[in-house]
Design a protein around this motif. Structure first.
Motif, mmCIF file in Angstrom:
data_model
loop_
_atom_site.group_PDB
_atom_site.id
_atom_site.type_symbol
_atom_site.label_atom_id
_atom_site.label_comp_id
_atom_site.label_asym_id
_atom_site.label_seq_id
_atom_site.Cartn_x
_atom_site.Cartn_y
_atom_site.Cartn_z
ATOM 1 N N ARG A 2 43.716 53.342 38.394
ATOM 2 C CA ARG A 2 43.999 52.074 39.533
ATOM 3 C C ARG A 2 44.798 51.251 37.956
ATOM 4 N N VAL A 4 44.189 48.211 35.617
ATOM 5 C CA VAL A 4 44.120 46.345 36.385
ATOM 6 C C VAL A 4 44.357 45.666 35.432
ATOM 7 N N ASN A 23 49.610 35.922 38.428
ATOM 8 C CA ASN A 23 50.606 36.494 39.553
ATOM 9 C C ASN A 23 51.698 36.712 39.020
ATOM 10 N N LEU A 26 50.796 40.430 36.594
ATOM 11 C CA LEU A 26 50.792 41.686 38.420
ATOM 12 C C LEU A 26 51.577 42.437 38.426
ATOM 13 N N ASP A 32 47.801 47.516 40.037
ATOM 14 C CA ASP A 32 47.087 47.292 41.577
ATOM 15 C C ASP A 32 46.393 45.942 41.638
ATOM 16 N N GLU A 33 45.809 44.782 41.050
ATOM 17 C CA GLU A 33 44.525 43.816 40.373
ATOM 18 C C GLU A 33 45.009 43.102 39.379
ATOM 19 N N ASN A 67 44.868 35.367 48.088
ATOM 20 C CA ASN A 67 45.261 36.288 47.503
ATOM 21 C C ASN A 67 44.691 37.831 46.552
ATOM 22 N N ALA A 69 45.220 40.480 45.469
ATOM 23 C CA ALA A 69 44.974 40.894 44.514
ATOM 24 C C ALA A 69 44.842 40.643 42.784
ATOM 25 N N GLN A 71 40.881 39.419 42.034
ATOM 26 C CA GLN A 71 39.459 39.220 42.241
ATOM 27 C C GLN A 71 38.436 38.941 41.060
#
Length: 189
Positions: A2, A4, A23, A26, A32-33, A67, A69, A71
């Motif tokens: 992943r 990140v 954003n 990303l 991925d997030e 959103n 994506a 966290q």
């Protein structure tokens, strides 16, 4: 594996500039997030003392609603003492071995990189991602990926000052964060 992105900060309060940066990175890097990681005691800044860590987490939760994506990574709030990024990233790497990390910093922090605690060790743990900020240089000898982000001259300190003086912060913060600030009488509201 992943991919990140990590955007650290005091998020005191979290504003639309933070969300725009997260954003843009990303999508530009096809991550991925994005993990938004509030610090407890950033070694390079004085803490405003205006709100609790719980208040900052609640505002951050409100800011990222909708959103999937985005966290929140509260790891630095779980620790005590100054938040040195190298220590945090060692801990994160031990917990998330199947992740590749991209640490997002503004041009103000790019200028400050030579002064970061154990910077040579840190660049082995993360890929730095730089975004431009007005009035700062992006020049450095450290390996950095650059992402072009539309310029928004917003800072949490500017927002705190505006709130303290009773000036509008509409369109600078998500509406849900503005309501939280008003309901909890934060920043002199």
């Amino acid at each position: 594996m992943r991919k990140v992105g990590i955007l650290g900060g005091t998020f005191d309060p979290p504003h639309n500039g933070h969300l725009l940066i997260a954003n843009e990175v990303l999508f530009a890097l096809e991550l991925d997030e994005i993990w938004l990681m509030p610090n407890r005691e950033p070694p390079h800044k004085e803490k405003s003392g205006a709100v609790t860590n719980d208040n900052r987490l609640q505002m951050l939760n409100l800011a990222i609603q909708g959103n999937p994506a985005f966290q929140i990574q509260p790891i630095e709030l779980e620790r005590t003492g100054p938040s040195y990024t190298v220590d945090t990233m060692k801990l994160i790497h031990s917990r998330y071995r199947d992740h590749q990390f991209y640490f997002i910093i503004g041009a103000d922090m790019i200028e400050y990189l030579p002064k970061w605690h154990k910077i040579d060790e840190l660049i082995e743990l993360v890929q730095f991602v730089g975004v431009d900020r007005p009035s700062y240089s992006c020049q450095t000898e450290y390996p950095i990926l650059y992402v072009d982000v539309p310029s928004m001259e917003i800072s949490s300190s500017m927002i705190r000052d505006r709130l303290k003086c009773g000036r509008t912060v509409r369109y600078l913060l998500p509406e849900s964060v503005i309501h939280f600030i008003e309901e909890n009488h934060l920043y002199g509201t």
